[in-house]
Motif scaffolding. Structure first.
Motif, PDB file in Angstrom:
ATOM      1  N   LEU A 111      37.056  43.335   8.913  1.00  5.27           N
ATOM      2  CA  LEU A 111      38.312  42.763   8.427  1.00  5.27           C
ATOM      3  C   LEU A 111      38.461  41.309   8.875  1.00  5.27           C
ATOM      4  N   ARG A 112      38.076  41.021  10.120  1.00 12.85           N
ATOM      5  CA  ARG A 112      38.148  39.650  10.612  1.00 12.85           C
ATOM      6  C   ARG A 112      37.207  38.755   9.813  1.00 12.85           C
ATOM      7  N   ASN A 113      35.987  39.217   9.584  1.00 14.87           N
ATOM      8  CA  ASN A 113      35.017  38.435   8.820  1.00 14.87           C
ATOM      9  C   ASN A 113      35.511  38.198   7.399  1.00 14.87           C
ATOM     10  N   ARG A 114      36.117  39.216   6.809  1.00 16.01           N
ATOM     11  CA  ARG A 114      36.608  39.084   5.439  1.00 16.01           C
ATOM     12  C   ARG A 114      37.704  38.031   5.351  1.00 16.01           C
ATOM     13  N   SER A 115      38.570  37.978   6.371  1.00 13.06           N
ATOM     14  CA  SER A 115      39.649  36.991   6.330  1.00 13.06           C
ATOM     15  C   SER A 115      39.088  35.577   6.448  1.00 13.06           C
ATOM     16  N   TYR A 116      38.063  35.385   7.288  1.00  9.82           N
ATOM     17  CA  TYR A 116      37.446  34.066   7.405  1.00  9.82           C
ATOM     18  C   TYR A 116      36.780  33.659   6.099  1.00  9.82           C
ATOM     19  N   LYS A 117      36.021  34.577   5.511  1.00  9.56           N
ATOM     20  CA  LYS A 117      35.323  34.251   4.267  1.00  9.56           C
ATOM     21  C   LYS A 117      36.315  33.937   3.148  1.00  9.56           C
ATOM     22  N   SER A 118      37.393  34.700   3.095  1.00 12.21           N
ATOM     23  CA  SER A 118      38.412  34.462   2.086  1.00 12.21           C
ATOM     24  C   SER A 118      39.060  33.093   2.285  1.00 12.21           C
ATOM     25  N   ALA A 119      39.347  32.745   3.523  1.00 11.58           N
ATOM     26  CA  ALA A 119      39.964  31.449   3.808  1.00 11.58           C
ATOM     27  C   ALA A 119      39.026  30.308   3.424  1.00 11.58           C
ATOM     28  N   VAL A 120      37.736  30.471   3.691  1.00 13.79           N
ATOM     29  CA  VAL A 120      36.759  29.437   3.332  1.00 13.79           C
ATOM     30  C   VAL A 120      36.746  29.252   1.811  1.00 13.79           C
ATOM     31  N   LYS A 121      36.750  30.355   1.073  1.00 20.40           N
ATOM     32  CA  LYS A 121      36.749  30.263  -0.392  1.00 20.40           C
ATOM     33  C   LYS A 121      38.018  29.602  -0.909  1.00 20.40           C
ATOM     34  N   THR A 122      39.159  29.985  -0.354  1.00 15.53           N
ATOM     35  CA  THR A 122      40.437  29.429  -0.796  1.00 15.53           C
ATOM     36  C   THR A 122      40.505  27.932  -0.533  1.00 15.53           C
ATOM     37  N   LEU A 123      40.115  27.523   0.671  1.00 14.03           N
ATOM     38  CA  LEU A 123      40.158  26.100   1.008  1.00 14.03           C
ATOM     39  C   LEU A 123      39.150  25.300   0.192  1.00 14.03           C
ATOM     40  N   SER A 124      38.006  25.903  -0.103  1.00 10.15           N
ATOM     41  CA  SER A 124      37.002  25.217  -0.922  1.00 10.15           C
ATOM     42  C   SER A 124      37.529  25.000  -2.336  1.00 10.15           C
ATOM     43  N   LYS A 125      38.152  26.010  -2.906  1.00  5.34           N
ATOM     44  CA  LYS A 125      38.702  25.866  -4.252  1.00  5.34           C
ATOM     45  C   LYS A 125      39.824  24.832  -4.274  1.00  5.34           C
ATOM     46  N   SER A 126      40.654  24.827  -3.250  1.00  8.42           N
ATOM     47  CA  SER A 126      41.731  23.851  -3.151  1.00  8.42           C
ATOM     48  C   SER A 126      41.163  22.439  -3.088  1.00  8.42           C
ATOM     49  N   TYR A 127      40.105  22.262  -2.300  1.00  3.74           N
ATOM     50  CA  TYR A 127      39.465  20.950  -2.189  1.00  3.74           C
ATOM     51  C   TYR A 127      38.840  20.528  -3.515  1.00  3.74           C
ATOM     52  N   LEU A 128      38.156  21.461  -4.195  1.00  2.00           N
ATOM     53  CA  LEU A 128      37.522  21.115  -5.469  1.00  2.00           C
ATOM     54  C   LEU A 128      38.567  20.719  -6.514  1.00  2.00           C
ATOM     55  N   ALA A 129      39.731  21.361  -6.479  1.00  2.12           N
ATOM     56  CA  ALA A 129      40.806  20.973  -7.385  1.00  2.12           C
ATOM     57  C   ALA A 129      41.294  19.562  -7.059  1.00  2.12           C
ATOM     58  N   ALA A 130      41.388  19.234  -5.775  1.00  3.67           N
ATOM     59  CA  ALA A 130      41.804  17.886  -5.380  1.00  3.67           C
ATOM     60  C   ALA A 130      40.753  16.855  -5.791  1.00  3.67           C
ATOM     61  N   ALA A 131      39.475  17.225  -5.712  1.00  2.00           N
ATOM     62  CA  ALA A 131      38.404  16.320  -6.132  1.00  2.00           C
ATOM     63  C   ALA A 131      38.469  16.086  -7.643  1.00  2.00           C
ATOM     64  N   GLU A 132      38.783  17.134  -8.395  1.00  2.00           N
ATOM     65  CA  GLU A 132      38.958  16.985  -9.846  1.00  2.00           C
ATOM     66  C   GLU A 132      40.143  16.070 -10.157  1.00  2.00           C
ATOM     67  N   ALA A 133      41.220  16.224  -9.410  1.00  2.00           N
ATOM     68  CA  ALA A 133      42.387  15.364  -9.615  1.00  2.00           C
ATOM     69  C   ALA A 133      42.035  13.915  -9.318  1.00  2.00           C
ATOM     70  N   TYR A 134      41.222  13.714  -8.290  1.00  2.00           N
ATOM     71  CA  TYR A 134      40.795  12.352  -7.964  1.00  2.00           C
ATOM     72  C   TYR A 134      39.910  11.784  -9.064  1.00  2.00           C
ATOM     73  N   GLN A 135      39.063  12.618  -9.635  1.00  2.00           N
ATOM     74  CA  GLN A 135      38.196  12.146 -10.724  1.00  2.00           C
ATOM     75  C   GLN A 135      39.032  11.754 -11.937  1.00  2.00           C
ATOM     76  N   ALA A 136      40.057  12.542 -12.238  1.00  2.00           N
ATOM     77  CA  ALA A 136      40.900  12.252 -13.392  1.00  2.00           C
ATOM     78  C   ALA A 136      41.729  10.991 -13.170  1.00  2.00           C
ATOM     79  N   ASP A 137      42.190  10.794 -11.943  1.00  2.00           N
ATOM     80  CA  ASP A 137      43.046   9.647 -11.623  1.00  2.00           C
ATOM     81  C   ASP A 137      42.625   9.082 -10.270  1.00  2.00           C
ATOM     82  N   PRO A 138      41.609   8.202 -10.241  1.00  2.00           N
ATOM     83  CA  PRO A 138      41.076   7.726  -8.952  1.00  2.00           C
ATOM     84  C   PRO A 138      41.995   6.727  -8.245  1.00  2.00           C
ATOM     85  N   THR A 139      43.004   7.253  -7.587  1.00  2.00           N
ATOM     86  CA  THR A 139      43.910   6.422  -6.804  1.00  2.00           C
ATOM     87  C   THR A 139      43.640   6.666  -5.316  1.00  2.00           C
TER      88      THR A 139
END
Length: 102
Positions: free
Chosen positions: A19-47
């Motif tokens: 259960l502990r390992n699953r929570s870490y892996k889930s958090a890594v996936k969530t934060l990675s997706k959040s970052y990739l969305a921010a990178a896409e936003a930066y690509q669309a509007d490079p400010t």
């Protein structure tokens, strides 16, 4: 089901760790997706604001990956591969944005 006391304890410990390992892996996936969305936003509007937001999210994702590696949830090479993929995502987005501006 196990009958031996030590085997019962190992089952409990294994479940707790799973259960502990699953929570870490889930958090890594969530934060990675959040970052990739921010990178896409930066690509669309490079400010500078979008770049700062993407870099902040990348730092958070890096931190969680490093903690997962430190605790043995992820293999060190897996952590390095994930961090490299995140860095490459912003780098390619950044280079595409600068080429378009040139």
């Amino acid at each position: 089901m196990a009958n031996i006391k030590s085997a019962l304890k190992r089952i409990e410990v294994a479940e707790r760790n799973r259960l502990r390992n699953r929570s870490y892996k889930s958090a890594v996936k969530t934060l990675s997706k959040s970052y990739l969305a921010a990178a896409e936003a930066y690509q669309a509007d490079p400010t500078p604001e979008n770049l700062a937001a993407a870099e902040a999210k990348m730092a958070t994702a890096y931190s969680k990956i490093d903690k997962a590696v430190k605790r043995g949830v992820l293999h060190p090479n897996t952590g390095a591969r994930k961090k490299s993929g995140l860095a490459r995502a912003l780098k390619t987005k950044d280079s595409q944005g600068t080429e378009a501006a040139s």
